[in-house]
Design a protein around this motif. Sequence first.
Motif, short mmCIF file in Angstrom:
data_model
loop_
_atom_site.label_atom_id
_atom_site.label_comp_id
_atom_site.label_asym_id
_atom_site.label_seq_id
_atom_site.Cartn_x
_atom_site.Cartn_y
_atom_site.Cartn_z
N ASP A 1 -7.62 3.74 -7.21
CA ASP A 1 -8.78 2.87 -7.45
C ASP A 1 -8.44 1.39 -7.21
O ASP A 1 -9.27 0.63 -6.72
CB ASP A 1 -9.31 3.04 -8.88
CG ASP A 1 -10.02 4.36 -9.08
OD1 ASP A 1 -10.46 4.96 -8.08
OD2 ASP A 1 -10.13 4.79 -10.25
N LEU A 2 -7.23 0.97 -7.58
CA LEU A 2 -6.82 -0.41 -7.35
C LEU A 2 -6.81 -0.75 -5.86
O LEU A 2 -7.24 -1.83 -5.46
CB LEU A 2 -5.42 -0.65 -7.93
CG LEU A 2 -5.30 -0.74 -9.44
CD1 LEU A 2 -3.84 -0.81 -9.86
CD2 LEU A 2 -6.06 -1.95 -9.96
N VAL A 3 -6.34 0.17 -5.05
CA VAL A 3 -6.28 -0.06 -3.60
C VAL A 3 -7.69 -0.12 -3.02
O VAL A 3 -8.02 -1.01 -2.25
CB VAL A 3 -5.46 1.03 -2.89
CG1 VAL A 3 -5.47 0.82 -1.38
CG2 VAL A 3 -4.04 1.06 -3.41
N THR A 4 -8.53 0.84 -3.40
CA THR A 4 -9.86 0.93 -2.79
C THR A 4 -10.85 -0.08 -3.36
O THR A 4 -11.97 -0.18 -2.88
CB THR A 4 -10.44 2.35 -2.93
OG1 THR A 4 -10.47 2.73 -4.30
CG2 THR A 4 -9.60 3.34 -2.13
N ALA A 5 -10.44 -0.84 -4.36
CA ALA A 5 -11.30 -1.93 -4.86
C ALA A 5 -11.44 -3.01 -3.78
O ALA A 5 -12.44 -3.71 -3.73
CB ALA A 5 -10.72 -2.52 -6.13
N GLU A 6 -10.44 -3.10 -2.91
CA GLU A 6 -10.48 -4.03 -1.78
C GLU A 6 -11.03 -3.31 -0.56
O GLU A 6 -10.81 -2.12 -0.39
CB GLU A 6 -9.07 -4.54 -1.48
CG GLU A 6 -8.39 -5.21 -2.65
CD GLU A 6 -9.08 -6.48 -3.07
OE1 GLU A 6 -9.63 -7.19 -2.21
OE2 GLU A 6 -9.06 -6.77 -4.28
N TRP A 7 -11.71 -4.02 0.32
CA TRP A 7 -12.23 -3.43 1.55
C TRP A 7 -11.16 -3.40 2.63
O TRP A 7 -11.20 -2.59 3.53
CB TRP A 7 -13.46 -4.19 2.03
CG TRP A 7 -14.66 -3.89 1.22
CD1 TRP A 7 -14.71 -3.60 -0.12
CD2 TRP A 7 -16.00 -3.82 1.68
NE1 TRP A 7 -15.99 -3.38 -0.52
CE2 TRP A 7 -16.81 -3.52 0.58
CE3 TRP A 7 -16.59 -4.02 2.92
CZ2 TRP A 7 -18.18 -3.38 0.67
CZ3 TRP A 7 -17.96 -3.89 3.01
CH2 TRP A 7 -18.74 -3.57 1.89
N SER A 8 -10.21 -4.32 2.52
CA SER A 8 -9.09 -4.34 3.45
C SER A 8 -7.90 -4.97 2.74
O SER A 8 -8.05 -5.67 1.75
CB SER A 8 -9.43 -5.13 4.72
OG SER A 8 -9.61 -6.49 4.42
N ILE A 9 -6.72 -4.66 3.26
CA ILE A 9 -5.49 -5.24 2.72
C ILE A 9 -4.64 -5.72 3.90
O ILE A 9 -4.86 -5.32 5.04
CB ILE A 9 -4.69 -4.24 1.86
CG1 ILE A 9 -4.34 -2.98 2.67
CG2 ILE A 9 -5.42 -3.87 0.60
CD1 ILE A 9 -3.40 -2.03 1.95
N LEU A 10 -3.69 -6.59 3.61
CA LEU A 10 -2.80 -7.08 4.64
C LEU A 10 -1.52 -6.28 4.67
O LEU A 10 -0.89 -6.06 3.63
CB LEU A 10 -2.45 -8.55 4.41
CG LEU A 10 -3.54 -9.57 4.68
CD1 LEU A 10 -3.06 -10.96 4.30
CD2 LEU A 10 -3.95 -9.54 6.15
N ILE A 11 -1.16 -5.82 5.86
CA ILE A 11 0.15 -5.22 6.09
C ILE A 11 0.80 -6.10 7.15
O ILE A 11 0.38 -6.09 8.30
CB ILE A 11 0.04 -3.75 6.55
CG1 ILE A 11 -0.62 -2.91 5.46
CG2 ILE A 11 1.43 -3.20 6.90
CD1 ILE A 11 -0.81 -1.46 5.80
N GLY A 12 1.77 -6.88 6.72
CA GLY A 12 2.31 -7.91 7.61
C GLY A 12 1.25 -8.97 7.82
O GLY A 12 0.70 -9.52 6.87
N LYS A 13 0.91 -9.23 9.08
CA LYS A 13 -0.13 -10.21 9.40
C LYS A 13 -1.45 -9.55 9.74
O LYS A 13 -2.40 -10.23 10.13
CB LYS A 13 0.32 -11.07 10.58
CG LYS A 13 1.52 -11.93 10.28
CD LYS A 13 1.90 -12.75 11.49
CE LYS A 13 3.10 -13.60 11.18
NZ LYS A 13 3.49 -14.40 12.35
N ASP A 14 -1.52 -8.24 9.63
CA ASP A 14 -2.70 -7.49 10.07
C ASP A 14 -3.53 -6.99 8.89
O ASP A 14 -3.00 -6.44 7.93
CB ASP A 14 -2.26 -6.28 10.91
CG ASP A 14 -1.45 -6.70 12.11
OD1 ASP A 14 -1.98 -7.48 12.92
OD2 ASP A 14 -0.28 -6.26 12.23
N ALA A 15 -4.83 -7.19 8.98
CA ALA A 15 -5.76 -6.65 7.98
C ALA A 15 -6.14 -5.23 8.41
O ALA A 15 -6.52 -5.01 9.56
CB ALA A 15 -7.00 -7.52 7.89
N VAL A 16 -6.02 -4.29 7.48
CA VAL A 16 -6.34 -2.89 7.77
C VAL A 16 -7.45 -2.43 6.83
O VAL A 16 -7.61 -2.96 5.73
CB VAL A 16 -5.09 -1.99 7.63
CG1 VAL A 16 -4.05 -2.35 8.66
CG2 VAL A 16 -4.50 -2.07 6.23
#
Length: 118
Positions: free
Chosen positions: A87-102
Motif C-alpha cells: 500500500d505504501l508503494v502504490t500510494a504514489e503514482w510513480s517512483i524514481l529508480i535512479g533518474k527515471d520515473a516508473v
Amino acid sequence: MVLGRASTPSKFSEIIRVTFTSESSLIKATNKAANWAVVIKKIPIRTSAEAVCAVLSEFGVIKVIKMQLIRLWQKAVVKFEQLDQADLVTAEWSILIGKDAVHVARADSDKKAWDARN
C-alpha cells in the motif's frame, strides 16, 4: 456453487493456500493475494533488478522480484511480505529508480486504473 477443494493460482501459492467451498471465495482469496504484489512498468532496459530492489526495500521487506522484458521497457512484479508495505508503494503514482520515473500500481489493477495513472 462449486464444491470441493481449490487453491489460488500457482504464482501466489507461497502467499496463501486455503480450501474453498464456493467460487466467490476463490475469487476473493485470489484478489487478496494479488494485493500483496505491486507491478512496476516502463522501467528502462539498463535498470537492474538490484536497483529496483534497493529502491523498493525502503517501503518494506521484499519476498520476490520478477523482471520481464516488454519491447523497449521492463516490467517488474514485486511481492512484499505485508499488505501495508504494498500500500505504501502504490500510494504514489510513480517512483524514481535512479533518474527515471516508473509507473506503479497494484498487481490486481485493471486497464482503467493503469490509464488513470498515465
